[in-house]
Design a protein around this motif. Structure first.
Motif, PDB file in Angstrom:
ATOM      1  N   LYS A   5      48.472  22.710  45.040  1.00 38.91           N
ATOM      2  CA  LYS A   5      47.178  22.164  44.610  1.00 38.91           C
ATOM      3  C   LYS A   5      46.039  22.766  45.429  1.00 38.91           C
ATOM      4  O   LYS A   5      44.965  23.088  44.892  1.00 38.91           O
ATOM      5  CB  LYS A   5      47.190  20.638  44.753  1.00 38.91           C
ATOM      6  CG  LYS A   5      45.952  19.940  44.218  1.00 38.91           C
ATOM      7  CD  LYS A   5      46.116  18.431  44.306  1.00 38.91           C
ATOM      8  CE  LYS A   5      44.901  17.708  43.751  1.00 38.91           C
ATOM      9  NZ  LYS A   5      45.074  16.232  43.805  1.00 38.91           N
ATOM     10  N   SER A  45      41.924  16.861  38.223  1.00 46.25           N
ATOM     11  CA  SER A  45      40.787  17.015  39.132  1.00 46.25           C
ATOM     12  C   SER A  45      39.453  16.892  38.396  1.00 46.25           C
ATOM     13  O   SER A  45      38.483  16.377  38.946  1.00 46.25           O
ATOM     14  CB  SER A  45      40.865  18.367  39.847  1.00 46.25           C
ATOM     15  OG  SER A  45      42.058  18.464  40.598  1.00 46.25           O
ATOM     16  N   ILE A  72      46.800  20.189  37.402  1.00 43.45           N
ATOM     17  CA  ILE A  72      45.933  20.002  38.570  1.00 43.45           C
ATOM     18  C   ILE A  72      44.462  20.056  38.162  1.00 43.45           C
ATOM     19  O   ILE A  72      43.650  19.241  38.597  1.00 43.45           O
ATOM     20  CB  ILE A  72      46.240  21.067  39.640  1.00 43.45           C
ATOM     21  CG1 ILE A  72      47.623  20.810  40.252  1.00 43.45           C
ATOM     22  CG2 ILE A  72      45.170  21.087  40.728  1.00 43.45           C
ATOM     23  CD1 ILE A  72      48.148  21.945  41.100  1.00 43.45           C
ATOM     24  N   TYR A  75      53.947  20.399  45.930  1.00 45.78           N
ATOM     25  CA  TYR A  75      52.911  20.224  44.906  1.00 45.78           C
ATOM     26  C   TYR A  75      51.528  20.200  45.551  1.00 45.78           C
ATOM     27  O   TYR A  75      50.593  20.845  45.066  1.00 45.78           O
ATOM     28  CB  TYR A  75      53.161  18.932  44.128  1.00 45.78           C
ATOM     29  CG  TYR A  75      52.051  18.564  43.175  1.00 45.78           C
ATOM     30  CD1 TYR A  75      51.896  19.218  41.950  1.00 45.78           C
ATOM     31  CD2 TYR A  75      51.144  17.548  43.483  1.00 45.78           C
ATOM     32  CE1 TYR A  75      50.882  18.879  41.073  1.00 45.78           C
ATOM     33  CE2 TYR A  75      50.131  17.201  42.614  1.00 45.78           C
ATOM     34  CZ  TYR A  75      50.002  17.866  41.403  1.00 45.78           C
ATOM     35  OH  TYR A  75      48.983  17.529  40.542  1.00 45.78           O
ATOM     36  N   LEU A  76      51.382  19.465  46.650  1.00 48.14           N
ATOM     37  CA  LEU A  76      50.088  19.390  47.338  1.00 48.14           C
ATOM     38  C   LEU A  76      49.706  20.737  47.930  1.00 48.14           C
ATOM     39  O   LEU A  76      48.526  21.100  47.956  1.00 48.14           O
ATOM     40  CB  LEU A  76      50.148  18.320  48.431  1.00 48.14           C
ATOM     41  CG  LEU A  76      50.311  16.875  47.940  1.00 48.14           C
ATOM     42  CD1 LEU A  76      50.456  15.924  49.122  1.00 48.14           C
ATOM     43  CD2 LEU A  76      49.151  16.458  47.053  1.00 48.14           C
TER      44      LEU A  76
END
Length: 244
Positions: free
Chosen positions: A70, A194, A190, A66-67
């Motif tokens: 992202k 954010s 995301i 996921y990161l």
């Protein structure tokens, strides 16, 4: 001596009284206050904030994927945002220009400016980043990259076709649909988180979709199986090359 002491006490009392009087004075800025009579109702407009549930992962390993994804969204989003701003500026200006020659001239200037902003950076993007960018172009402009090309002159057309053909090898007709596509859902989550955390400058989508409803239906579950499979294939190819 007594007279001096009496003057001192009186002076101190006068100063203290003056301070109390100043504290008790009415406020000058009455516009900062609301007068409410018995029986009145008060409506106070607050700034809108996004309340997003925390993403739910199946494992700690999924968080890594996921990161990774992202970072890809963070890299692509500014360029989609810039494209939307420049296209909005172009269309607004063209609507105010009567001369066909001046319209062509201004369109060419915008094309050159956008291409100068985009070219070097986009060539450094990976296929995943390119796919995200194409989807975000649709999100930010309301049109697919293909339809945007159709609406602008050949300079823009050549730029986009050459860039995507040589770098991304993806379809310019790809659409953005976070209500159906899992990858688009991840992108939108995301972006929204954010925006909320001031990590990215917000720009509203020109598409019509209800992401909060989709988020509730998905129960904020993050599905990164596609990227796990992609990395597994990449690692497999690397191992095979080493054997050869």
């Amino acid at each position: 001596m007594k007279n001096i002491f009496y003057i001192y006490v009186m002076s101190f009392s006068f100063i203290a009284f003056s301070q109390i009087k100043e504290t008790d004075s009415l406020p000058n800025h009455i516009d900062d206050y609301i007068f409410v009579k018995p029986g009145d109702s008060v409506v106070i407009q607050l700034k809108e904030i996004s309340l997003l549930p925390k993403p739910k992962f199946n494992s700690r390993e999924d968080i890594r994927y996921y990161l990774w994804f992202k970072k890809k969204v963070f890299k692509a989003y500014p360029y989609a945002k810039l494209a939307s701003e420049r296209l909005d500026s172009l269309h607004a200006r063209l609507n105010r220009i009567d001369s066909k020659y001046q319209k062509r001239r201004y369109t060419k200037l915008i094309q050159n400016y956008i291409e100068g902003e985009f070219t070097d950076q986009i060539k450094k993007m990976t296929t995943t980043e390119g796919r995200i960018l194409i989807k975000l172009i649709h999100r930010q402009t309301g049109k697919t990259a293909f339809n945007n090309i159709k609406g602008i002159r050949s300079g823009w057309k050549a730029f986009w076709y050459n860039t995507t053909a040589n770098v991304f090898k993806l379809s310019l007709k790809t659409e953005y649909n976070p209500e159906i596509e899992n990858e688009d859902f991840l992108i939108e989550y995301i972006l929204q988180s954010s925006f909320r955390d001031s990590r990215l400058k917000p720009q509203e989508s020109k598409l019509n979709f209800d992401f909060i409803k989709t988020l509730e239906e998905n129960k904020a579950k993050i599905n990164v199986e596609t990227y796990k499979e992609m990395f597994a294939k990449m690692n497999s190819r690397k191992k095979n090359k080493k054997k050869d």
